[in-house]
Design a protein around this motif. Sequence first.
Motif, PDB file in Angstrom:
ATOM      1  N   GLU A  72       0.975  -1.262  -0.013  1.00  0.00           N
ATOM      2  CA  GLU A  72       0.094   0.009  -0.040  1.00  0.00           C
ATOM      3  C   GLU A  72       0.764   1.331   0.025  1.00  0.00           C
ATOM      4  O   GLU A  72       1.825   1.166   0.818  1.00  0.00           O
ATOM      5  CB  GLU A  72      -0.741   0.160   1.178  1.00  0.00           C
ATOM      6  N   GLY A  75      -0.623   7.921  -3.820  1.00  0.00           N
ATOM      7  CA  GLY A  75      -0.944   8.117  -5.227  1.00  0.00           C
ATOM      8  C   GLY A  75       0.245   8.201  -6.033  1.00  0.00           C
ATOM      9  O   GLY A  75       0.395   7.463  -7.120  1.00  0.00           O
ATOM     10  N   PHE A  78       1.817   4.981  -6.455  1.00  0.00           N
ATOM     11  CA  PHE A  78       1.321   3.853  -7.085  1.00  0.00           C
ATOM     12  C   PHE A  78       1.439   4.267  -8.516  1.00  0.00           C
ATOM     13  O   PHE A  78       1.486   3.293  -9.349  1.00  0.00           O
ATOM     14  CB  PHE A  78      -0.318   4.275  -6.737  1.00  0.00           C
ATOM     15  N   ARG A 104      -9.099   8.055  -0.795  1.00  0.00           N
ATOM     16  CA  ARG A 104      -8.389   6.952  -1.645  1.00  0.00           C
ATOM     17  C   ARG A 104      -7.511   6.156  -1.264  1.00  0.00           C
ATOM     18  O   ARG A 104      -6.768   6.306  -0.179  1.00  0.00           O
ATOM     19  CB  ARG A 104      -7.770   7.666  -2.938  1.00  0.00           C
ATOM     20  N   TRP A 106      -4.505   3.002  -2.217  1.00  0.00           N
ATOM     21  CA  TRP A 106      -3.447   2.507  -3.551  1.00  0.00           C
ATOM     22  C   TRP A 106      -2.989   1.224  -3.162  1.00  0.00           C
ATOM     23  O   TRP A 106      -2.148   1.283  -2.349  1.00  0.00           O
ATOM     24  CB  TRP A 106      -2.683   3.452  -4.058  1.00  0.00           C
ATOM     25  N   LYS A 120      -2.360  -3.898  -9.822  1.00  0.00           N
ATOM     26  CA  LYS A 120      -2.472  -2.826  -9.049  1.00  0.00           C
ATOM     27  C   LYS A 120      -3.988  -2.389  -8.758  1.00  0.00           C
ATOM     28  O   LYS A 120      -4.611  -2.660  -9.901  1.00  0.00           O
ATOM     29  CB  LYS A 120      -1.730  -1.869  -9.765  1.00  0.00           C
ATOM     30  N   LYS A 122      -6.595   0.576  -7.367  1.00  0.00           N
ATOM     31  CA  LYS A 122      -6.967   1.878  -6.817  1.00  0.00           C
ATOM     32  C   LYS A 122      -8.494   1.922  -6.394  1.00  0.00           C
ATOM     33  O   LYS A 122      -9.179   1.489  -7.119  1.00  0.00           O
ATOM     34  CB  LYS A 122      -6.468   3.064  -7.643  1.00  0.00           C
TER      35      LYS A 122
END
Length: 139
Positions: A72, A75, A78, A104, A106, A120, A122
């Motif tokens: 984790e 953003g 990510f 959010r 990620w 991945k 999100k």
Amino acid sequence: MASKQMLVTVVAVAALAVAFLPGLAVATEHMVGDDKGWTLNFNYTAWAETQQFVVGDTLVFKYNIGAHNVVEVGGPDFLTCTQSANAIVWNSGEDRVTLDKAGRRWFFCGVGQHCQNGMKLKITVFETAAPTPQPALSG
């Protein structure tokens, strides 16, 4: 006679409670990737679009230990598949992540080039679930 009125009242209250229970928040366990689990060659963006994530829900990442992990990040990391020093890493093969706040989140697989190859996820976590539309009453 009083006991009959009490029974009617109890039944009415119970019926109202049952009618409104579906609107109450109930935590959901989201199996990431459904029956495929956390793996390569799966569209997690499309999967996430079919889900509604709410505070209190849990994500479950299932995979073969050693083959994958769950990282984790924020953003920017990510987007670049960067595992920073403050990243949170899980590697149990059945990682459970409680969604404890709105906003959010990620996640990606930090093994090899898995993230760069699309492994991945999100998501956006909401404070509460959207209300379920009620059928219109005809009058």
